[in-house]
Design an enzyme around this catalytic site. Structure first.
Site, PDB file in Angstrom:
ATOM      1  CD  GLU A 282      -2.784   0.772   2.626  1.00  0.00           C
ATOM      2  OE1 GLU A 282      -2.260   0.172   3.595  1.00  0.00           O
ATOM      3  OE2 GLU A 282      -3.919   1.276   2.673  1.00  0.00           O
ATOM      4  CD  GLN A 377      -2.098  31.124  -1.726  1.00  0.00           C
ATOM      5  OE1 GLN A 377      -2.896  30.331  -1.230  1.00  0.00           O
ATOM      6  NE2 GLN A 377      -2.117  32.414  -1.459  1.00  0.00           N
ATOM      7  CB  THR A 406      -0.894   9.048  10.337  1.00  0.00           C
ATOM      8  OG1 THR A 406      -0.098   8.546  11.428  1.00  0.00           O
ATOM      9  CG2 THR A 406      -2.359   8.760  10.600  1.00  0.00           C
TER      10      THR A 406
HETATM   11  C1  LIG Z   1     -10.843   7.510   3.429  1.00  0.00           C
HETATM   12  C2  LIG Z   1     -10.222   6.454   4.289  1.00  0.00           C
HETATM   13  C3  LIG Z   1     -10.081   5.164   3.813  1.00  0.00           C
HETATM   14  C4  LIG Z   1      -9.551   4.160   4.631  1.00  0.00           C
HETATM   15  N1  LIG Z   1      -9.481   2.866   4.169  1.00  0.00           N
HETATM   16  C5  LIG Z   1      -9.167   1.869   5.043  1.00  0.00           C
HETATM   17  C6  LIG Z   1      -9.281   0.498   4.655  1.00  0.00           C
HETATM   18  O1  LIG Z   1      -9.626   0.176   3.526  1.00  0.00           O
HETATM   19  N2  LIG Z   1      -9.008  -0.455   5.584  1.00  0.00           N
HETATM   20  C7  LIG Z   1      -8.623  -0.148   6.857  1.00  0.00           C
HETATM   21  O2  LIG Z   1      -8.414  -1.066   7.645  1.00  0.00           O
HETATM   22  N3  LIG Z   1      -8.493   1.148   7.253  1.00  0.00           N
HETATM   23  C8  LIG Z   1      -8.748   2.156   6.383  1.00  0.00           C
HETATM   24  N4  LIG Z   1      -8.646   3.477   6.768  1.00  0.00           N
HETATM   25  C9  LIG Z   1      -8.203   3.774   8.138  1.00  0.00           C
HETATM   26  C10 LIG Z   1      -6.837   4.451   8.203  1.00  0.00           C
HETATM   27  O3  LIG Z   1      -5.810   3.547   7.914  1.00  0.00           O
HETATM   28  C11 LIG Z   1      -6.723   5.080   9.605  1.00  0.00           C
HETATM   29  O4  LIG Z   1      -7.628   6.178   9.632  1.00  0.00           O
HETATM   30  C12 LIG Z   1      -5.315   5.549   9.916  1.00  0.00           C
HETATM   31  O5  LIG Z   1      -4.455   4.463  10.083  1.00  0.00           O
HETATM   32  C13 LIG Z   1      -5.272   6.428  11.190  1.00  0.00           C
HETATM   33  O6  LIG Z   1      -5.960   5.849  12.235  1.00  0.00           O
HETATM   34  P1  LIG Z   1      -7.026   6.738  13.067  1.00  0.00           P
HETATM   35  O7  LIG Z   1      -7.923   7.374  12.083  1.00  0.00           O
HETATM   36  O8  LIG Z   1      -7.644   5.870  14.091  1.00  0.00           O
HETATM   37  O9  LIG Z   1      -6.179   7.866  13.746  1.00  0.00           O
HETATM   38  P2  LIG Z   1      -5.428   7.772  15.172  1.00  0.00           P
HETATM   39  O10 LIG Z   1      -4.600   6.533  15.194  1.00  0.00           O
HETATM   40  O11 LIG Z   1      -6.408   7.967  16.245  1.00  0.00           O
HETATM   41  O12 LIG Z   1      -4.451   9.023  15.098  1.00  0.00           O
HETATM   42  C14 LIG Z   1      -4.842  10.364  15.418  1.00  0.00           C
HETATM   43  C15 LIG Z   1      -3.582  11.224  15.351  1.00  0.00           C
HETATM   44  O13 LIG Z   1      -2.625  10.783  16.327  1.00  0.00           O
HETATM   45  C16 LIG Z   1      -1.387  10.508  15.692  1.00  0.00           C
HETATM   46  N5  LIG Z   1      -0.695   9.405  16.353  1.00  0.00           N
HETATM   47  C17 LIG Z   1      -1.193   8.177  16.678  1.00  0.00           C
HETATM   48  N6  LIG Z   1      -0.236   7.425  17.230  1.00  0.00           N
HETATM   49  C18 LIG Z   1       0.892   8.169  17.259  1.00  0.00           C
HETATM   50  C19 LIG Z   1       2.235   7.953  17.716  1.00  0.00           C
HETATM   51  N7  LIG Z   1       2.626   6.786  18.212  1.00  0.00           N
HETATM   52  N8  LIG Z   1       3.122   8.978  17.607  1.00  0.00           N
HETATM   53  C20 LIG Z   1       2.741  10.164  17.077  1.00  0.00           C
HETATM   54  N9  LIG Z   1       1.506  10.435  16.638  1.00  0.00           N
HETATM   55  C21 LIG Z   1       0.592   9.449  16.722  1.00  0.00           C
HETATM   56  C22 LIG Z   1      -1.772  10.142  14.268  1.00  0.00           C
HETATM   57  O14 LIG Z   1      -0.671  10.253  13.389  1.00  0.00           O
HETATM   58  C23 LIG Z   1      -2.875  11.150  13.992  1.00  0.00           C
HETATM   59  O15 LIG Z   1      -2.308  12.372  13.653  1.00  0.00           O
HETATM   60  C24 LIG Z   1      -9.130   4.491   5.949  1.00  0.00           C
HETATM   61  C25 LIG Z   1      -9.241   5.808   6.407  1.00  0.00           C
HETATM   62  C26 LIG Z   1      -9.805   6.776   5.611  1.00  0.00           C
HETATM   63  C27 LIG Z   1      -9.962   8.166   6.170  1.00  0.00           C
END
Ligand SMILES: Cc1cc2nc3c(=O)[nH]c(=O)nc-3n(C[C@H](O)[C@H](O)[C@H](O)COP(=O)(O)OP(=O)(O)OC[C@H]3O[C@@H](n4cnc5c(N)ncnc54)[C@H](O)[C@@H]3O)c2cc1C
Length: 423
Positions: A282, A377, A406
């Site tokens: 991915e 911009q 992320t």
């Molecule tokens: C449009 C879309 C499609 C997606 N498709 C899929 C899919 O097909 N299958 C699937 O399984 N998932 C999918 N996802 C999920 C995606 O992989 C997660 O949203 C992503 O991994 C982040 O997890 P979270 O949203 O729970 O954010 P969180 O983990 O809650 O993070 C929130 C913030 O905290 C930060 N953070 C977290 N941990 C740490 C750390 N240790 N150190 C520093 N910063 C940290 C993150 O970087 C972020 O800025 C999708 C998401 C979206 C929005």
């Protein structure tokens, strides 16, 4: 590889013509209505014979695995014939063409519609790819091919409401063994690409092992079919960008499955390593996506800067605008080189490590967002309007910094690799 070959350029032109004819005119419908993207994607797959190519490769691999399983595989000759330098080069070039054929539609589609790439990539690359690489022979024959040809739509589900970045640590979805050798699955998944429409779902969960501390419980993957009792697929979410990629939730309540649906057929090693391989695939793909977005933003920005006149001069004559364009070009060149290197690696039967793939994704995602922001911009007020397209590319680019891990998580993977290297 330092540039696209003649053949690859020809493929690229053909893909671009298809997209100009079939996708560009429907962009508003794909992005702003509830039309699922699958028909147009299937048309593309058929037009370029991607389904035929996938079928041939699949059948070749299956025949080999079947022969191995039956013990009738031709044994490798003791002394392998050494290929000549020209034979080796021809083999690598053929593989590079094959890999380029996978990358070029991603790049070209992302110039218009990164959402289509997300929907297609998850179905073919993540769901189909996971079964193809980790499934048993029976699972491959039953589920993989229709996904690899896009006849069926796949989803790959690891994220849960309370476990995103910490996908394994916070995972609540559970598989409980039953006395007759089956499993009962429970749990909720969210943000799942193709979730609302998927025919085949890879559901990742932990094994319910009460005597084992939660972090050490096995991670298992199961293959589910749409319509199974206890499985509910939500309607698509409304979201910021990639509107043409449907995203939704999955709810599993006491879904009973046999061992035939346990990916790999065994509780050993089906989940965690499979998921990590999927992350690598991915993340590498994001570089090609970013390249498409950047190429299009740059093209539109140069054109606009030359046409738009302010203070009696085209804005392209202002150095502040030139700096933006120059930085966009630097990002384009870097991304193109990354894509070339990736194709070359695969053509030589190598794969990037997870840390390398993370480095590619981190750079690619940030570059795409920065370039798209600057493109808006340069377009001024027009850049904020739907008609000028950079608005969509900016919204779409943002997802590259979130899904597949992320930016912050890529950084932790890169740093961990650097800090644990020997010597
Ligand atoms: C449009 C879309 C499609 C997606 N498709 C899929 C899919 O097909 N299958 C699937 O399984 N998932 C999918 N996802 C999920 C995606 O992989 C997660 O949203 C992503 O991994 C982040 O997890 P979270 O949203 O729970 O954010 P969180 O983990 O809650 O993070 C929130 C913030 O905290 C930060 N953070 C977290 N941990 C740490 C750390 N240790 N150190 C520093 N910063 C940290 C993150 O970087 C972020 O800025 C999708 C998401 C979206 C929005």
């Amino acid at each position: 590889m330092i540039e696209w070959t003649e053949t690859q350029q020809m493929i690229r032109r053909a893909v671009r013509q298809f997209i100009d004819a079939e996708i560009a005119p429907r962009i508003m419908e794909l992005e702003h209505s509830d039309t699922p993207p699958y028909d147009v994607l299937r048309k593309m797959v058929k037009t370029f014979g991607m389904d035929v190519m996938a079928t041939q490769q699949f059948q070749k691999q299956i025949a080999k695995e079947r022969a191995q399983a039956a013990g009738t595989a031709e044994s490798e000759p003791k002394e392998k014939k050494e290929l000549s330098a020209s034979e080796k080069a021809a083999r690598i070039a053929a593989k590079a063409d094959q890999e380029a054929m996978r990358m070029l539609p991603i790049i070209e589609l992302c110039r218009y519609c990164p959402g289509l790439v997300t929907a297609m990539g998850v179905s073919i690359g993540l769901a189909g790819g996971a079964i193809q690489s980790k499934g048993t022979l029976e699972q491959k024959e039953r589920w993989a091919l229709p996904l690899l040809t896009l006849e069926k739509i796949g989803a790959w589900a690891i994220t849960e409401p309370n476990s995103g970045s910490d996908a394994f640590g916070g995972m609540k979805s559970l598989a409980r063994r039953t006395s007759d050798g089956q499993y009962v699955l429970n749990g909720n998944k969210t943000f799942i690409t193709n979730g609302p429409y998927a025919d085949t779902i890879i559901f990742i969960c932990r094994l319910d092992e009460p005597d084992v501390p939660p972090p050490q419980r096995k991670v298992l993957s199961f293959i589910l079919d749409k319509g199974m009792p206890g499985l509910t697929q939500s309607a698509p979410f409304k979201k910021m960008g990639i509107h043409s990629s449907p995203t939704g939730e999955l709810f599993l309540q006491d879904v009973v499955v046999g061992k035939d649906r346990l990916l790999g057929g065994s509780e050993e090693g089906s989940g965690r390593s499979g998921a990590k391989d999927t992350f690598t695939t991915e993340r590498s793909g994001v570089a090609a996506m970013a390249l498409g977005i950047i190429e299009r933003c740059l093209e539109l920005s140069v054109k606009y800067a030359k046409e738009r006149v302010q203070f009696g001069r085209p804005i392209s004559e202002f150095q502040l605008i030139q700096l933006k364009l120059a930085k966009m070009e630097v990002a384009r060149v870097n991304l193109q080189n990354m894509v070339f290197r990736h194709i070359e690696l695969l053509a030589n039967d190598k794969r990037p490590t997870l840390a390398e793939a993370s480095a590619m994704k981190l750079y690619a995602a940030q570059a795409a967002v920065e370039v798209a922001l600057e493109a808006v911009q340069i377009h001024g007020g027009n850049g904020y309007m739907v008609e000028y397209h950079v608005e969509q590319l900016l919204r779409d680019s943002k997802i590259l910094q979130i899904y597949g891990g992320t930016d912050e998580i890529q950084i932790t993977h890169i740093a961990r690799d650097l800090l644990t290297r020997e010597g």
